[in-house]
Design an enzyme around this catalytic site. Structure first.
Site, PDB file in Angstrom:
ATOM      1  N   SER A 106       0.868  -1.177   0.000  1.00 42.88           N
ATOM      2  CA  SER A 106       0.000   0.000   0.000  1.00 42.88           C
ATOM      3  C   SER A 106       0.908   1.231   0.000  1.00 42.88           C
ATOM      4  CB  SER A 106      -0.926  -0.013   1.217  1.00 42.88           C
ATOM      5  OG  SER A 106      -0.196   0.041   2.411  1.00 42.88           O
ATOM      6  N   GLU A 121       1.914  -9.488   7.163  1.00 44.36           N
ATOM      7  CA  GLU A 121       2.691  -9.005   8.303  1.00 44.36           C
ATOM      8  C   GLU A 121       2.540  -9.916   9.516  1.00 44.36           C
ATOM      9  OE1 GLU A 121       1.801  -4.825   8.775  1.00 44.36           O
ATOM     10  OE2 GLU A 121       2.798  -4.361   6.880  1.00 44.36           O
ATOM     11  N   LYS A 127       9.951   4.888   7.058  1.00 49.26           N
ATOM     12  CA  LYS A 127      10.272   3.722   6.231  1.00 49.26           C
ATOM     13  C   LYS A 127      11.418   4.121   5.307  1.00 49.26           C
ATOM     14  CE  LYS A 127       5.536   1.882   5.774  1.00 49.26           C
ATOM     15  NZ  LYS A 127       4.272   2.078   4.997  1.00 49.26           N
ATOM     16  N   HIS A 176       8.598  -1.409   9.397  1.00 51.33           N
ATOM     17  CA  HIS A 176       8.867  -2.389   8.330  1.00 51.33           C
ATOM     18  C   HIS A 176       8.020  -2.050   7.103  1.00 51.33           C
ATOM     19  CE1 HIS A 176       5.162  -4.995   9.623  1.00 51.33           C
ATOM     20  NE2 HIS A 176       4.906  -3.711   9.587  1.00 51.33           N
ATOM     21  N   GLU A 204      -4.574  -2.336   9.362  1.00 51.00           N
ATOM     22  CA  GLU A 204      -3.859  -2.946  10.486  1.00 51.00           C
ATOM     23  C   GLU A 204      -4.528  -2.631  11.821  1.00 51.00           C
ATOM     24  OE1 GLU A 204       0.210  -1.601  10.225  1.00 51.00           O
ATOM     25  OE2 GLU A 204       0.215  -1.951   8.065  1.00 51.00           O
ATOM     26  N   ASP A 242       1.814   8.329   7.259  1.00 54.40           N
ATOM     27  CA  ASP A 242       2.647   7.359   6.525  1.00 54.40           C
ATOM     28  C   ASP A 242       2.623   7.748   5.046  1.00 54.40           C
ATOM     29  OD1 ASP A 242       3.792   5.179   5.262  1.00 54.40           O
ATOM     30  OD2 ASP A 242       2.223   3.760   5.766  1.00 54.40           O
ATOM     31  N   GLU A 255      -2.952   5.740  12.325  1.00 58.48           N
ATOM     32  CA  GLU A 255      -2.084   6.083  11.180  1.00 58.48           C
ATOM     33  C   GLU A 255      -2.938   6.242   9.924  1.00 58.48           C
ATOM     34  OE1 GLU A 255       1.107   3.209  10.842  1.00 58.48           O
ATOM     35  OE2 GLU A 255       1.194   3.479   8.671  1.00 58.48           O
ATOM     36  N   HIS A 301      -3.687  -5.800   2.763  1.00 55.07           N
ATOM     37  CA  HIS A 301      -2.864  -6.903   3.273  1.00 55.07           C
ATOM     38  C   HIS A 301      -3.692  -8.167   3.539  1.00 55.07           C
ATOM     39  CE1 HIS A 301       0.363  -3.858   4.823  1.00 55.07           C
ATOM     40  NE2 HIS A 301       0.276  -3.913   3.510  1.00 55.07           N
ATOM     41  N   ASP A 349      -3.758   1.222  11.706  1.00 56.23           N
ATOM     42  CA  ASP A 349      -3.279   1.867  10.480  1.00 56.23           C
ATOM     43  C   ASP A 349      -4.409   1.718   9.479  1.00 56.23           C
ATOM     44  OD1 ASP A 349      -2.195   2.872   8.222  1.00 56.23           O
ATOM     45  OD2 ASP A 349      -0.634   1.351   7.966  1.00 56.23           O
ATOM     46  N   LYS A 388       7.087  -0.411  14.497  1.00 59.25           N
ATOM     47  CA  LYS A 388       5.963  -1.186  13.986  1.00 59.25           C
ATOM     48  C   LYS A 388       6.565  -2.244  13.084  1.00 59.25           C
ATOM     49  CE  LYS A 388       3.060   0.084  10.338  1.00 59.25           C
ATOM     50  NZ  LYS A 388       1.846   0.566   9.681  1.00 59.25           N
TER      51      LYS A 388
HETATM   52  P1  PGA Z   1       3.102  -1.311   3.110  1.00 53.74           P
HETATM   53  O1  PGA Z   1       2.219  -1.308   4.421  1.00 53.74           O
HETATM   54  O2  PGA Z   1       4.473  -1.736   3.472  1.00 53.74           O
HETATM   55  O3  PGA Z   1       2.370  -2.289   2.242  1.00 53.74           O
HETATM   56  O4  PGA Z   1       3.066   0.093   2.564  1.00 53.74           O
HETATM   57  C1  PGA Z   1       2.631  -0.853   5.653  1.00 53.74           C
HETATM   58  C2  PGA Z   1       1.932   0.412   6.065  1.00 53.74           C
HETATM   59  O5  PGA Z   1       1.035   0.917   5.353  1.00 53.74           O
HETATM   60  O6  PGA Z   1       2.259   0.958   7.107  1.00 53.74           O
HETATM   61 ZN    ZN Z   2       0.698   2.693   6.867  1.00 52.65          ZN
END
Ligand code: PGA
Ligand code: ZN
Length: 437
Positions: A40, A206, A349, A377, A165, A324, A297, A156, A251, A400
């Site tokens: 995503s 995840e 990230k 991650h 999440e 994010d 998030e 996911h 999230d 996270k």
């Molecule tokens: P992604 O998901 O690694 O698929 O972007 C993690 C997140 O959205 O925090």
């Molecule tokens: Zn996110």
């Protein structure tokens, strides 16, 4: 520190798709790093270069990125001395020459940058977290509070739940290892509860559970609250107190369920009907009054800056609001957020921005502005546990990194356990105060 060799290769990530591993050699040491991959992804992320050759790995090969390391980056860095990370990273950026790393691909640049961090630490007889702390100018003694994603929806999973999440935050403990144990025990209790209810306990990308709660394609009204109630049940069955020992986090990854046809990106497809940004804010307000939620998030989508502004005004004092997709670990986007008083936290990230230096820049900017940082991650990961050291080295306070299953997730927790043991009585743990709310 002189680099005498730089090799790249195609290896596999946790989804079975190719990713790039880089190995750097100095006169006395060697260090490797593997780059992760998101599903995503935010629109503003640095480019992940894929071959697009349908005959290999369904088009997802990364041989072009590997070639870019071998043929373009290696000749420019091998035989040269780099006294610090910023010098290497600014050369990599200059060689690439684009703002989103689309020439070499962030998946070619980042593993070189990460491998350098490891080599730098080895060369200076430091652990990776100590090497990062040295660069970042922090104590590097703070173990992060884990945000554990034990129930998956969104992109996911395929259970029709919009929110991506559902995490538990075991923040009411004195050490990282005690927190982790509590979180893991809740995960196992949740599995028992799901089994009793006849729901599937297969895990998502995840490592969290991702059962279908109903036969409907789109999970209907109240479905998100049903999931949170399940989590509270699991916390209770594990013998912990929700709201003082273990909290919840979400999230929403709402850029994935915003109606992209609506030109302002202010309409959300949620629990079977269209909602405005304000209605989403009201939903979150109701949730935080009923459930012990510490962090939300991407509650609103990456282009919905006005909505984010309202969200922050209404809820910013009560809950951590993490950007994010909104910030994509990019100091420029973060600056806009700080100026507009949007969000109060940033997800970090490495591969969204593409170098260690720029990642640290974003974290420094966040800390200076009083924003919290959550090192994260990606949904596509590997055995590389770099982010565990990054979280400690920067005193980030929060991490996270998924659930309590899948080695790609537990590898990070295990590295944190090693660091905690090595730090001994010097280790700090902030618990709930890491959330500043
Ligand atoms: P992604 O998901 O690694 O698929 O972007 C993690 C997140 O959205 O925090
Ligand atoms: Zn996110």
């Amino acid at each position: 520190m002189k680099i005498i060799d730089c090799q790249a290769r195609e290896v596999l990530d946790s989804r079975g798709y190719p990713t790039v591993e880089v190995e750097l050699t100095s006169e006395h040491h060697q260090a490797r790093a593997i780059v992760p991959s998101g599903a995503s992804t935010g629109e503003g992320e640095a480019l992940e270069l894929r071959d697009g050759d349908q005959k290999r790995y369904l088009g997802k090969g990364v041989l072009k990125a590997v070639q870019n390391v071998q043929k373009e980056i290696a000749p420019a860095i091998v035989g040269k001395d780099f006294v610090e990370q910023t010098i290497l990273d600014s050369l990599l950026r200059k060689l690439d020459g684009t703002s989103n790393k689309s020439h070499f691909g962030a998946n070619a640049i980042l593993p070189v940058s990460m491998a350098y961090s490891r080599l730098f630490a080895l060369e200076n007889k430091k652990s990776l977290s100590e090497g990062i702390a040295h660069q970042f100018g922090t104590s590097g003694l703070t173990l992060p509070v884990p945000l554990m994603n034990i129930f998956n929806g969104g992109k996911h999973a395929d259970n029709g739940i919009a929110v991506q999440e559902f995490m538990i935050i075991p923040a009411g403990f004195n050490t990282f290892s005690e927190s982790l144990r509590a979180g893991v025990e809740v995960f196992h209790q949740l599995k028992k509860i799901l089994t009793k209810k006849g729901l599937t306990t297969a895990v998502g990308d995840e490592g969290g559970f991702a059962p279908k709660l109903s036969d409907e394609k789109e999970a209907g009204p109240g479905s998100h609250e049903k999931v949170m109630t399940l989590l509270l049940e699991a916390i209770d069955s594990a013998g912990y107190k929700a709201g003082s020992q273990i909290y919840l986090a979400l999230d929403c990854a709402s850029s994935e369920f915003v109606n992209k046809e609506n030109k302002n990106h202010t309409e959300y497809w949620f629990e079977g009907s269209g909602r405005t940004s304000n209605e989403m804010v009201q939903i979150y307000e109701k949730w935080i009054s009923h459930y012990p939620i510490l962090s939300i998030e991407d509650g609103l989508a990456e282009h919905d800056w006005d909505g984010w502004s309202t969200l922050t005004q209404k809820l910013g004092k009560k809950v951590q609001l993490v950007g994010d997709d909104l910030f994509v670990t990019n100091p420029e986007f973060l600056k806009k957020g700080i100026d507009l008083k949007v969000a109060n936290s940033i997800l970090i990230k490495l591969n969204q921005i593409g170098t260690v230096t720029e990642t640290l820049d974003a974290m420094r900017m966040a800390h200076t502005a009083g924003y919290t940082t959550v090192v994260s991650h990606r949904s596509g990961e590997s055995e590389d546990a770099f982010i565990a050291d990054l979280a400690v080295g920067t005193d980030a306070g929060q991490i996270k990194t998924g659930s309590a299953s899948r080695t790609d997730r537990t590898a990070k927790y295990n590295q944190l356990l090693r660091i905690e043991q090595a730090l001994g009585s010097r280790a700090k743990y902030l618990g709930k105060s890491a959330f500043k709310i």
